[in-house]
Design a protein around this motif. Structure first.
Motif, PDB file in Angstrom:
ATOM      1  N   PHE A   1       1.350   0.210   2.396  1.00  0.00           N
ATOM      2  CA  PHE A   1       1.635   0.471   1.035  1.00  0.00           C
ATOM      3  C   PHE A   1       1.623  -0.889   0.218  1.00  0.00           C
ATOM      4  O   PHE A   1       1.136  -0.888  -0.971  1.00  0.00           O
ATOM      5  CB  PHE A   1       2.971   0.967   0.729  1.00  0.00           C
ATOM      6  CG  PHE A   1       3.125   1.147  -0.661  1.00  0.00           C
ATOM      7  CD1 PHE A   1       2.847   2.077  -1.431  1.00  0.00           C
ATOM      8  CD2 PHE A   1       4.357   0.262  -1.110  1.00  0.00           C
ATOM      9  CE1 PHE A   1       3.033   2.065  -2.757  1.00  0.00           C
ATOM     10  CE2 PHE A   1       4.849   0.546  -2.509  1.00  0.00           C
ATOM     11  CZ  PHE A   1       4.259   1.332  -3.260  1.00  0.00           C
ATOM     12  N   THR A   2       2.326  -1.970   0.632  1.00  0.00           N
ATOM     13  CA  THR A   2       2.269  -3.210  -0.231  1.00  0.00           C
ATOM     14  C   THR A   2       1.148  -4.406   0.015  1.00  0.00           C
ATOM     15  O   THR A   2       1.110  -5.298  -0.351  1.00  0.00           O
ATOM     16  CB  THR A   2       3.588  -3.899   0.276  1.00  0.00           C
ATOM     17  OG1 THR A   2       3.522  -4.396   1.589  1.00  0.00           O
ATOM     18  CG2 THR A   2       4.578  -3.024  -0.048  1.00  0.00           C
ATOM     19  N   TYR A   3       0.122  -3.760   0.771  1.00  0.00           N
ATOM     20  CA  TYR A   3      -0.869  -4.697   1.238  1.00  0.00           C
ATOM     21  C   TYR A   3      -1.815  -5.253  -0.614  1.00  0.00           C
ATOM     22  O   TYR A   3      -1.887  -6.361  -0.470  1.00  0.00           O
ATOM     23  CB  TYR A   3      -2.052  -4.126   2.045  1.00  0.00           C
ATOM     24  CG  TYR A   3      -3.453  -4.796   2.270  1.00  0.00           C
ATOM     25  CD1 TYR A   3      -3.295  -5.752   3.052  1.00  0.00           C
ATOM     26  CD2 TYR A   3      -4.507  -4.451   1.446  1.00  0.00           C
ATOM     27  CE1 TYR A   3      -4.299  -6.577   3.258  1.00  0.00           C
ATOM     28  CE2 TYR A   3      -5.459  -5.372   1.510  1.00  0.00           C
ATOM     29  CZ  TYR A   3      -5.542  -6.410   2.421  1.00  0.00           C
ATOM     30  OH  TYR A   3      -6.818  -7.357   2.474  1.00  0.00           O
TER      31      TYR A   3
ATOM     32  N   TYR B   1      -0.302  -5.302  -3.069  1.00  0.00           N
ATOM     33  CA  TYR B   1       0.448  -6.297  -4.068  1.00  0.00           C
ATOM     34  C   TYR B   1       0.610  -7.680  -3.259  1.00  0.00           C
ATOM     35  O   TYR B   1       0.735  -8.846  -3.924  1.00  0.00           O
ATOM     36  CB  TYR B   1       1.851  -5.607  -4.133  1.00  0.00           C
ATOM     37  CG  TYR B   1       1.777  -4.365  -4.951  1.00  0.00           C
ATOM     38  CD1 TYR B   1       1.476  -4.391  -6.174  1.00  0.00           C
ATOM     39  CD2 TYR B   1       1.854  -3.010  -4.217  1.00  0.00           C
ATOM     40  CE1 TYR B   1       1.322  -3.126  -6.950  1.00  0.00           C
ATOM     41  CE2 TYR B   1       1.884  -2.153  -4.907  1.00  0.00           C
ATOM     42  CZ  TYR B   1       1.499  -2.053  -6.162  1.00  0.00           C
ATOM     43  OH  TYR B   1       1.601  -0.930  -6.986  1.00  0.00           O
ATOM     44  N   GLN B   2       0.515  -7.672  -1.759  1.00  0.00           N
ATOM     45  CA  GLN B   2       0.568  -8.832  -1.086  1.00  0.00           C
ATOM     46  C   GLN B   2      -0.634  -9.812  -1.368  1.00  0.00           C
ATOM     47  O   GLN B   2      -0.520 -11.233  -1.480  1.00  0.00           O
ATOM     48  CB  GLN B   2       0.691  -8.526   0.211  1.00  0.00           C
ATOM     49  CG  GLN B   2       0.768  -9.938   1.077  1.00  0.00           C
ATOM     50  CD  GLN B   2       2.061 -10.662   0.977  1.00  0.00           C
ATOM     51  OE1 GLN B   2       2.970 -10.134   1.049  1.00  0.00           O
ATOM     52  NE2 GLN B   2       2.073 -11.947   0.971  1.00  0.00           N
TER      53      GLN B   2
ATOM     54  N   ALA C   1       6.320  -9.615  -2.574  1.00  0.00           N
ATOM     55  CA  ALA C   1       5.464  -8.531  -2.661  1.00  0.00           C
ATOM     56  C   ALA C   1       6.034  -7.218  -3.094  1.00  0.00           C
ATOM     57  O   ALA C   1       5.516  -6.542  -3.680  1.00  0.00           O
ATOM     58  CB  ALA C   1       4.616  -8.451  -1.496  1.00  0.00           C
ATOM     59  N   LEU C   2       7.302  -7.240  -2.385  1.00  0.00           N
ATOM     60  CA  LEU C   2       8.198  -5.977  -2.771  1.00  0.00           C
ATOM     61  C   LEU C   2       8.490  -5.775  -4.169  1.00  0.00           C
ATOM     62  O   LEU C   2       8.230  -4.971  -4.964  1.00  0.00           O
ATOM     63  CB  LEU C   2       9.382  -5.766  -1.820  1.00  0.00           C
ATOM     64  CG  LEU C   2      10.091  -4.481  -2.105  1.00  0.00           C
ATOM     65  CD1 LEU C   2       9.158  -3.203  -1.485  1.00  0.00           C
ATOM     66  CD2 LEU C   2      11.124  -4.851  -1.056  1.00  0.00           C
TER      67      LEU C   2
ATOM     68  N   THR D   1       7.066  -7.324  -6.586  1.00  0.00           N
ATOM     69  CA  THR D   1       5.752  -7.125  -7.412  1.00  0.00           C
ATOM     70  C   THR D   1       5.352  -5.543  -7.459  1.00  0.00           C
ATOM     71  O   THR D   1       5.002  -5.056  -8.375  1.00  0.00           O
ATOM     72  CB  THR D   1       4.449  -8.039  -6.851  1.00  0.00           C
ATOM     73  OG1 THR D   1       5.077  -9.158  -6.627  1.00  0.00           O
ATOM     74  CG2 THR D   1       3.161  -7.795  -7.522  1.00  0.00           C
ATOM     75  N   ALA D   2       5.502  -5.128  -6.168  1.00  0.00           N
ATOM     76  CA  ALA D   2       5.190  -3.738  -6.121  1.00  0.00           C
ATOM     77  C   ALA D   2       5.970  -2.696  -7.065  1.00  0.00           C
ATOM     78  O   ALA D   2       5.628  -1.727  -7.421  1.00  0.00           O
ATOM     79  CB  ALA D   2       5.265  -3.003  -4.674  1.00  0.00           C
TER      80      ALA D   2
END
Length: 79
Positions: free
Chosen positions: A1-3, A5-6, A23-24, A26-27
């Motif tokens: 799911f966070t790819y 945003y990473q 990243a979290l 950012t998500a």
């Protein structure tokens, strides 16, 4: 799911070992800020179109008897 945003985070630099990975965060915040950005675009487009309308009706409204609100808009059209 966070790819995805990473990937955004990696464009600014990869976090080092024992650093918090944003990243979290950012998500959670990126979709909201993206929506705010498009809201600003819509608001700016509305103001631009309203200004064009006032300029289009300028000659017509110069001699017309306008109410208080319309008169204020007409007087402040170049601000």
């Amino acid at each position: 799911f966070t790819y995805g945003y990473q990937e955004f985070v990696n464009t600014y630099g990869i976090p080092r070992y024992r650093e918090a990975n944003p990243a979290l965060f950012t998500a959670a915040t990126f979709p909201f800020l993206f929506g705010v950005m498009y809201g600003d675009i819509g608001h700016g487009l509305f103001l631009f179109c309203s200004g064009l309308f006032l300029l289009y009706k300028e000659k017509e409204n110069d001699n017309a008897k306008l109410g208080e609100m319309a008169g204020g808009l007409h007087a402040g059209r170049y601000m």
